[in-house]
Write a protein that holds these residues in place. Structure first.
Motif, PDB file in Angstrom:
ATOM      1  N   ILE A  17       0.855  -1.186   0.000  1.00  0.00           N
ATOM      2  CA  ILE A  17       0.000   0.000   0.000  1.00  0.00           C
ATOM      3  C   ILE A  17       0.887   1.230   0.000  1.00  0.00           C
ATOM      4  N   ASP A  18       0.813   2.006  -1.060  1.00  0.00           N
ATOM      5  CA  ASP A  18       1.600   3.228  -1.175  1.00  0.00           C
ATOM      6  C   ASP A  18       0.988   4.305  -0.286  1.00  0.00           C
ATOM      7  N   CYS A  19       1.778   4.837   0.640  1.00  0.00           N
ATOM      8  CA  CYS A  19       1.280   5.854   1.559  1.00  0.00           C
ATOM      9  C   CYS A  19       1.627   7.275   1.121  1.00  0.00           C
ATOM     10  N   GLY A  20       2.392   7.425   0.025  1.00  0.00           N
ATOM     11  CA  GLY A  20       2.707   8.741  -0.503  1.00  0.00           C
ATOM     12  C   GLY A  20       3.647   9.539   0.382  1.00  0.00           C
ATOM     13  N   ASP A  21       3.951  10.763  -0.066  1.00  0.00           N
ATOM     14  CA  ASP A  21       4.759  11.713   0.714  1.00  0.00           C
ATOM     15  C   ASP A  21       6.090  11.128   1.172  1.00  0.00           C
ATOM     16  N   ASN A  22       6.668  10.237   0.369  1.00  0.00           N
ATOM     17  CA  ASN A  22       7.949   9.594   0.704  1.00  0.00           C
ATOM     18  C   ASN A  22       7.890   8.765   1.985  1.00  0.00           C
ATOM     19  N   ARG A  23       6.684   8.451   2.442  1.00  0.00           N
ATOM     20  CA  ARG A  23       6.545   7.584   3.611  1.00  0.00           C
ATOM     21  C   ARG A  23       6.711   6.121   3.196  1.00  0.00           C
ATOM     22  N   PRO A  25       5.891   2.321   2.619  1.00  0.00           N
ATOM     23  CA  PRO A  25       4.620   1.669   2.307  1.00  0.00           C
ATOM     24  C   PRO A  25       4.220   0.683   3.399  1.00  0.00           C
ATOM     25  N   VAL A  26       2.964   0.303   3.380  1.00  0.00           N
ATOM     26  CA  VAL A  26       2.492  -0.813   4.198  1.00  0.00           C
ATOM     27  C   VAL A  26       2.675  -2.078   3.365  1.00  0.00           C
ATOM     28  N   GLU A  27       3.329  -3.083   3.931  1.00  0.00           N
ATOM     29  CA  GLU A  27       3.578  -4.326   3.198  1.00  0.00           C
ATOM     30  C   GLU A  27       2.970  -5.503   3.965  1.00  0.00           C
ATOM     31  N   ILE A  28       2.188  -6.306   3.274  1.00  0.00           N
ATOM     32  CA  ILE A  28       1.541  -7.472   3.881  1.00  0.00           C
ATOM     33  C   ILE A  28       1.886  -8.694   3.052  1.00  0.00           C
ATOM     34  N   PHE A  29       2.389  -9.722   3.710  1.00  0.00           N
ATOM     35  CA  PHE A  29       2.793 -10.943   3.031  1.00  0.00           C
ATOM     36  C   PHE A  29       2.085 -12.140   3.674  1.00  0.00           C
ATOM     37  N   VAL A  30       1.331 -12.897   2.901  1.00  0.00           N
ATOM     38  CA  VAL A  30       0.789 -14.163   3.377  1.00  0.00           C
ATOM     39  C   VAL A  30       1.855 -15.210   3.086  1.00  0.00           C
ATOM     40  N   VAL A  31       2.511 -15.716   4.134  1.00  0.00           N
ATOM     41  CA  VAL A  31       3.696 -16.555   3.935  1.00  0.00           C
ATOM     42  C   VAL A  31       3.411 -18.048   4.042  1.00  0.00           C
ATOM     43  N   ALA A  32       2.271 -18.436   4.623  1.00  0.00           N
ATOM     44  CA  ALA A  32       1.963 -19.861   4.729  1.00  0.00           C
ATOM     45  C   ALA A  32       0.488 -20.073   5.053  1.00  0.00           C
ATOM     46  N   LYS A  33      -0.033 -21.173   4.583  1.00  0.00           N
ATOM     47  CA  LYS A  33      -1.392 -21.594   4.917  1.00  0.00           C
ATOM     48  C   LYS A  33      -1.289 -22.804   5.822  1.00  0.00           C
ATOM     49  N   LEU A 112      -7.578  -6.113   8.247  1.00  0.00           N
ATOM     50  CA  LEU A 112      -6.655  -5.027   8.549  1.00  0.00           C
ATOM     51  C   LEU A 112      -7.125  -3.787   7.804  1.00  0.00           C
ATOM     52  N   LYS A 113      -7.185  -2.646   8.489  1.00  0.00           N
ATOM     53  CA  LYS A 113      -7.604  -1.398   7.857  1.00  0.00           C
ATOM     54  C   LYS A 113      -6.494  -0.362   8.027  1.00  0.00           C
ATOM     55  N   PHE A 114      -6.204   0.348   6.950  1.00  0.00           N
ATOM     56  CA  PHE A 114      -5.178   1.379   6.974  1.00  0.00           C
ATOM     57  C   PHE A 114      -5.718   2.631   6.295  1.00  0.00           C
ATOM     58  N   SER A 115      -5.406   3.790   6.858  1.00  0.00           N
ATOM     59  CA  SER A 115      -5.715   5.058   6.195  1.00  0.00           C
ATOM     60  C   SER A 115      -4.419   5.837   6.037  1.00  0.00           C
ATOM     61  N   SER A 116      -4.103   6.176   4.792  1.00  0.00           N
ATOM     62  CA  SER A 116      -2.869   6.912   4.523  1.00  0.00           C
ATOM     63  C   SER A 116      -3.040   8.418   4.689  1.00  0.00           C
ATOM     64  N   PHE A 129      -9.944  10.864   5.568  1.00  0.00           N
ATOM     65  CA  PHE A 129      -9.542   9.664   6.318  1.00  0.00           C
ATOM     66  C   PHE A 129     -10.195   8.421   5.717  1.00  0.00           C
ATOM     67  N   ILE A 130     -11.481   8.519   5.397  1.00  0.00           N
ATOM     68  CA  ILE A 130     -12.217   7.401   4.819  1.00  0.00           C
ATOM     69  C   ILE A 130     -11.802   7.175   3.372  1.00  0.00           C
ATOM     70  N   GLU A 131     -11.665   8.257   2.634  1.00  0.00           N
ATOM     71  CA  GLU A 131     -11.352   8.153   1.215  1.00  0.00           C
ATOM     72  C   GLU A 131      -9.987   7.513   0.969  1.00  0.00           C
ATOM     73  N   LYS A 132      -9.070   7.660   1.926  1.00  0.00           N
ATOM     74  CA  LYS A 132      -7.732   7.101   1.770  1.00  0.00           C
ATOM     75  C   LYS A 132      -7.562   5.794   2.541  1.00  0.00           C
ATOM     76  N   MET A 133      -8.658   5.108   2.789  1.00  0.00           N
ATOM     77  CA  MET A 133      -8.610   3.865   3.537  1.00  0.00           C
ATOM     78  C   MET A 133      -8.507   2.653   2.616  1.00  0.00           C
ATOM     79  N   THR A 134      -7.698   1.699   3.023  1.00  0.00           N
ATOM     80  CA  THR A 134      -7.617   0.397   2.360  1.00  0.00           C
ATOM     81  C   THR A 134      -7.982  -0.673   3.379  1.00  0.00           C
ATOM     82  N   ILE A 135      -8.885  -1.563   2.985  1.00  0.00           N
ATOM     83  CA  ILE A 135      -9.338  -2.650   3.864  1.00  0.00           C
ATOM     84  C   ILE A 135      -8.840  -3.972   3.284  1.00  0.00           C
ATOM     85  N   VAL A 136      -8.156  -4.746   4.108  1.00  0.00           N
ATOM     86  CA  VAL A 136      -7.548  -5.991   3.661  1.00  0.00           C
ATOM     87  C   VAL A 136      -8.140  -7.165   4.448  1.00  0.00           C
ATOM     88  N   GLU A 137      -8.690  -8.128   3.743  1.00  0.00           N
ATOM     89  CA  GLU A 137      -9.224  -9.336   4.372  1.00  0.00           C
ATOM     90  C   GLU A 137      -8.184 -10.444   4.293  1.00  0.00           C
TER      91      GLU A 137
END
Length: 217
Positions: A17-23, A25-33, A112-116, A129-137
């Motif tokens: 998830i690109d957070c912009g402003d040279n911040r 990113p948010v990185e999520i990795f599903v590594v095993a089931k 997981l919910k993130f707002s950039s 805040f809402i418009e820049k939200m990403t919801i990850v299941e």
């Protein structure tokens, strides 16, 4: 109706998830089931063991415990915490510093919910805040890794509130990172840091907006 930026369902893929402003990113990795039902057992056992730890604390709906402290004399600035998402949503929040989290989801998965949105943007227009939200299941019975800077507003939730969400180990790679409040800084240096001590809930101007019925997800 408030428009949320995007929703992503992760199964065996990863997400940045690109957070912009040279911040960072948010990185999520599903590594095993894991085999069906294993996640449930790990989450339950982890939360029970954590509750018995001498450093156990629960605020903002987030049960946690610090299990390894810094060692200033030897130059180690890291700390290690455990925390969990039980059957309640954590309070939407942020905190100073960089985080690396490894977790196991329970029998129904997690969200997981993130707002950039930045604090300046929120003060200008809380709806950003809402418009820049990403919801990850996240899927059930899975191991995932999350790496991000805590200044990004985030909330972790069980996918179904009748089931435990996940149990995690969180590494704070620099416990002093981003801290500028001198009183808080001294508490951390003296070894009194905790997850709630380092937590900053969402601003009041966005709290009402976020929890309106049409903003619920």
């Amino acid at each position: 109706m408030l428009e949320i930026n995007r929703r992503v369902i992760l199964s065996d893929k990863n997400l940045v998830i690109d957070c912009g402003d040279n911040r960072l990113p948010v990185e999520i990795f599903v590594v095993a089931k894991l085999p069906s039902g294993v996640g449930k057992e790990i989450v339950h056992d982890g939360l029970e063991r954590q509750r018995k730890h001498k450093n156990f604390i629960e605020e903002y709906n987030e049960p946690s415990a610090k299990i390894a402290n810094t060692d200033w004399e030897k130059g180690d600035l890291t700390t290690i915490y455990t925390f969990g998402v039980d059957k309640k949503d954590l309070v939407f929040h942020r905190h100073a510093g960089h985080r690396v989290i490894t977790a196991v989801t329970g029998e129904f998965g997690a969200v997981l919910k993130f707002s950039s949105a930045t604090l300046d943007e929120i003060k200008q227009d809380p709806q950003i805040f809402i418009e820049k939200m990403t919801i990850v299941e996240l899927p059930k019975d899975a191991i995932f890794v999350l790496r991000f800077h805590g200044e990004v507003y985030h909330q972790f939730c069980p996918k179904n509130k009748s089931f435990q969400g996940f149990f995690a180990v969180s590494v704070h790679t620099n416990e002093l990172g981003g801290l500028d409040d001198q009183i808080l800084l001294q508490k951390v240096i003296q070894g009194h840091a905790s997850i709630p001590l380092l937590t900053e809930p969402i601003p009041k101007e966005v709290e009402y907006l976020f929890y309106q019925e049409e903003a619920r997800v």
